[in-house]
Scaffold this motif. Sequence first.
Motif, PDB file in Angstrom:
ATOM      1  N   MET A   1       0.642  -5.611   2.150  1.00  0.00           N
ATOM      2  CA  MET A   1       0.031  -4.622   3.188  1.00  0.00           C
ATOM      3  C   MET A   1       0.765  -3.148   3.103  1.00  0.00           C
ATOM      4  O   MET A   1       0.080  -2.244   3.648  1.00  0.00           O
ATOM      5  N   ASN A   2       1.653  -3.119   2.840  1.00  0.00           N
ATOM      6  CA  ASN A   2       2.421  -1.610   2.733  1.00  0.00           C
ATOM      7  C   ASN A   2       1.713  -0.929   1.596  1.00  0.00           C
ATOM      8  O   ASN A   2       1.174   0.226   2.195  1.00  0.00           O
TER       9      ASN A   2
ATOM     10  N   GLN B   1      -3.547   6.062  13.946  1.00  0.00           N
ATOM     11  CA  GLN B   1      -2.198   5.359  13.583  1.00  0.00           C
ATOM     12  C   GLN B   1      -1.204   5.075  14.557  1.00  0.00           C
ATOM     13  O   GLN B   1      -0.646   3.918  14.674  1.00  0.00           O
TER      14      GLN B   1
ATOM     15  N   TRP C   1      -5.241   4.323   4.853  1.00  0.00           N
ATOM     16  CA  TRP C   1      -4.837   5.449   5.788  1.00  0.00           C
ATOM     17  C   TRP C   1      -5.144   6.800   4.951  1.00  0.00           C
ATOM     18  O   TRP C   1      -5.646   7.803   5.580  1.00  0.00           O
TER      19      TRP C   1
ATOM     20  N   SER D   1       3.118  -7.902   9.303  1.00  0.00           N
ATOM     21  CA  SER D   1       2.262  -7.256   8.258  1.00  0.00           C
ATOM     22  C   SER D   1       1.754  -6.131   8.739  1.00  0.00           C
ATOM     23  O   SER D   1       1.415  -5.189   8.107  1.00  0.00           O
TER      24      SER D   1
ATOM     25  N   GLY E   1      -2.026  -0.135   3.102  1.00  0.00           N
ATOM     26  CA  GLY E   1      -1.977   0.459   3.909  1.00  0.00           C
ATOM     27  C   GLY E   1      -2.040   2.022   3.545  1.00  0.00           C
ATOM     28  O   GLY E   1      -2.553   2.623   4.175  1.00  0.00           O
ATOM     29  N   ARG E   2      -1.238   2.483   2.749  1.00  0.00           N
ATOM     30  CA  ARG E   2      -1.288   3.575   2.129  1.00  0.00           C
ATOM     31  C   ARG E   2      -2.484   4.059   1.714  1.00  0.00           C
ATOM     32  O   ARG E   2      -3.055   5.189   1.764  1.00  0.00           O
TER      33      ARG E   2
ATOM     34  N   PHE F   1       1.675  -2.622   7.644  1.00  0.00           N
ATOM     35  CA  PHE F   1       0.211  -1.862   7.246  1.00  0.00           C
ATOM     36  C   PHE F   1       0.262  -0.486   7.881  1.00  0.00           C
ATOM     37  O   PHE F   1      -0.275   0.636   7.338  1.00  0.00           O
ATOM     38  N   THR F   2       0.344  -0.277   9.291  1.00  0.00           N
ATOM     39  CA  THR F   2       0.053   0.750  10.029  1.00  0.00           C
ATOM     40  C   THR F   2       1.260   1.943   9.863  1.00  0.00           C
ATOM     41  O   THR F   2       0.801   2.883   9.754  1.00  0.00           O
TER      42      THR F   2
ATOM     43  N   SER G   1       2.888   2.304   7.169  1.00  0.00           N
ATOM     44  CA  SER G   1       2.909   2.840   5.728  1.00  0.00           C
ATOM     45  C   SER G   1       2.274   4.129   5.774  1.00  0.00           C
ATOM     46  O   SER G   1       2.082   4.729   4.694  1.00  0.00           O
ATOM     47  N   ALA G   2       1.435   4.386   6.756  1.00  0.00           N
ATOM     48  CA  ALA G   2       0.656   5.422   6.723  1.00  0.00           C
ATOM     49  C   ALA G   2       1.168   6.911   6.425  1.00  0.00           C
ATOM     50  O   ALA G   2       0.668   7.788   5.776  1.00  0.00           O
TER      51      ALA G   2
END
Length: 426
Positions: A284-285, A308, A292, A335, A288-289, A339-340, A342-343
Motif C-alpha cells: 500500500m505504501n 490527502q 497520489w 494499510s 499510494g506513492r 497508503f494515505t 505515503s503521498a
Amino acid sequence: MKSANEIYFQVRRHQVLENENTFIFLSLQGSSIRSNGVSFVPIVCTLILSITMFTGCFLEKYIGFRRSLIGVSVVFVLALAFSAIAIKSFASIILVYCILGYCEGVLLLVFLSTAMEWFPRKKGLAAGASALGSGMSGCIFSGIQAAYINPWNHLPDSAPYPDYPNERYFSQKDLLSKVPSSFLIIGVVSAALLAIAGYLVRKPDEDEDKELAGGASSSLIPDNHVDYKPKDMVKSLLFLILFIIFGLNRTDFIFVNSLSKAFGQSFISDDHFLSTTTAISGLMNGGGRLVWGTLSDILGIQRTLMIQTCLLSVLMFTYYAVKSGGKLTFFLWTSGIIFTASAGFSLLPASSTTYFGYSSNKLKIGLLYISQGAGAVLQGLLVIGWHVFLNWSEEIYLFGACALIAFFFSLILYFVPTQSPVDLGR
C-alpha cells in the motif's frame, strides 16, 4: 531508467528495520533500551537523510553522476552488512544508520530528479513511479524476515519491565540468533539490486536535456510562473507552508510505519499476522506513492494535498478504535494510513518543481526535504512524551492532531498565489 529507479528503491532499509524492532531489542544484550528506543533508529536515519540530501548535488558536480552513484551505493551496502556486527551496541546501530541515512539521501535525490528530468510534464507520476519500489520494499523484505527469523511463529514471551507489563519482547535464543545474519542477507540482495540499477540508470543526453528544459511546463503551472532561486525559495511563504505540511505528514507516516506492529501486539497475539500486515502495508505504501503522484498531475498539488490530509486526519483519529474491531479492522486501518501518508514521497519532489521551477532542481528538492527531518524530530519528541506521560489512545490522537493541522495548512495553500515569490518579509 524507469526500471532502475524502481530497482534501487527496493533496498530501502526503513521497512527492514521496522519489522525487526522487536527482535533487535533483546539482541542489545545488557542494555535497557525499550522498543520505543529502537524506533528512534529510523528517526535518526531520516533526520540525517533530510538534512544532508542537498549535498548530493555538490557531490555529483565534483566527481560526476556515475562515480557518485557507484561510490555511495558501495558505502550503503557495506554499512548495511556491518549492521550484523553493530547490532550488539545501540551506539553502533545509530552510527551505522547515520551513514545509511546519508547514502540514501544522496541516492534518493539522484533517482527522483533524474525521473522528473525524463518526464517533466508528468512530475507526480515520475516521482511516484520512482518511489514505488521504496514503499514496496516492506512487502518483499518483511515476509523474508518473518520466514527466516521467526519461522516457528513464536510470540513475544518476555516482559522485562515491571512498570510496563503489557510491553512484551522476544527472548527465544533460536530466534534472536538469526537477527545478525538477516542483515547480511539483506546486504547481498541490496548489492545485487543496486548493481542492476546503477547499470540501467542514465540521464537524458544533451539534446534531450535542452528540449526538456525548454518544454518543462504543465497545464497545472500558471503561464507567468516564476523560476525561484534557492535563496528566494526558502524565504517564500509558499515554501514555509509546504515545509509544515510535508513535515507533519512525515510525522504520522513514521509513527504508523515504525510503531503499528507494537500497537498491534497490545491486543493481537499473532506475530505472523502482524508481519503480514507490515508486508501488505508495504504494498500500500508503494501503491499510494504512485496513485497520489498521478492524482496530483490530474488535480494539481493543492487539491491533492487537501484531499490527502483530510483523509489522513479521519483515519488517524479513528485508529485507536480498531482495538474493538480485531484483526481485520487493524489491517484495514493500518494499510489505509500508510497508503494515505505515503503521498508525501511523490508530492514533495513534484511540489518543488511545480512551484519553484527546474533550475537547481536537486538543490531545491533537498532543501524542501529538510521538512522530513523536522517531522522525524517531532515524531521522536511525541514518542518521548508517550513514554513518559501518555498511553496509546492519547498518543494516537496527538498524531491525529498533526494530520489535522496539515489539513488546515493545505487549505491556506489553496489561496497562496504561486505566480511570483512571496517573501516572508513583505
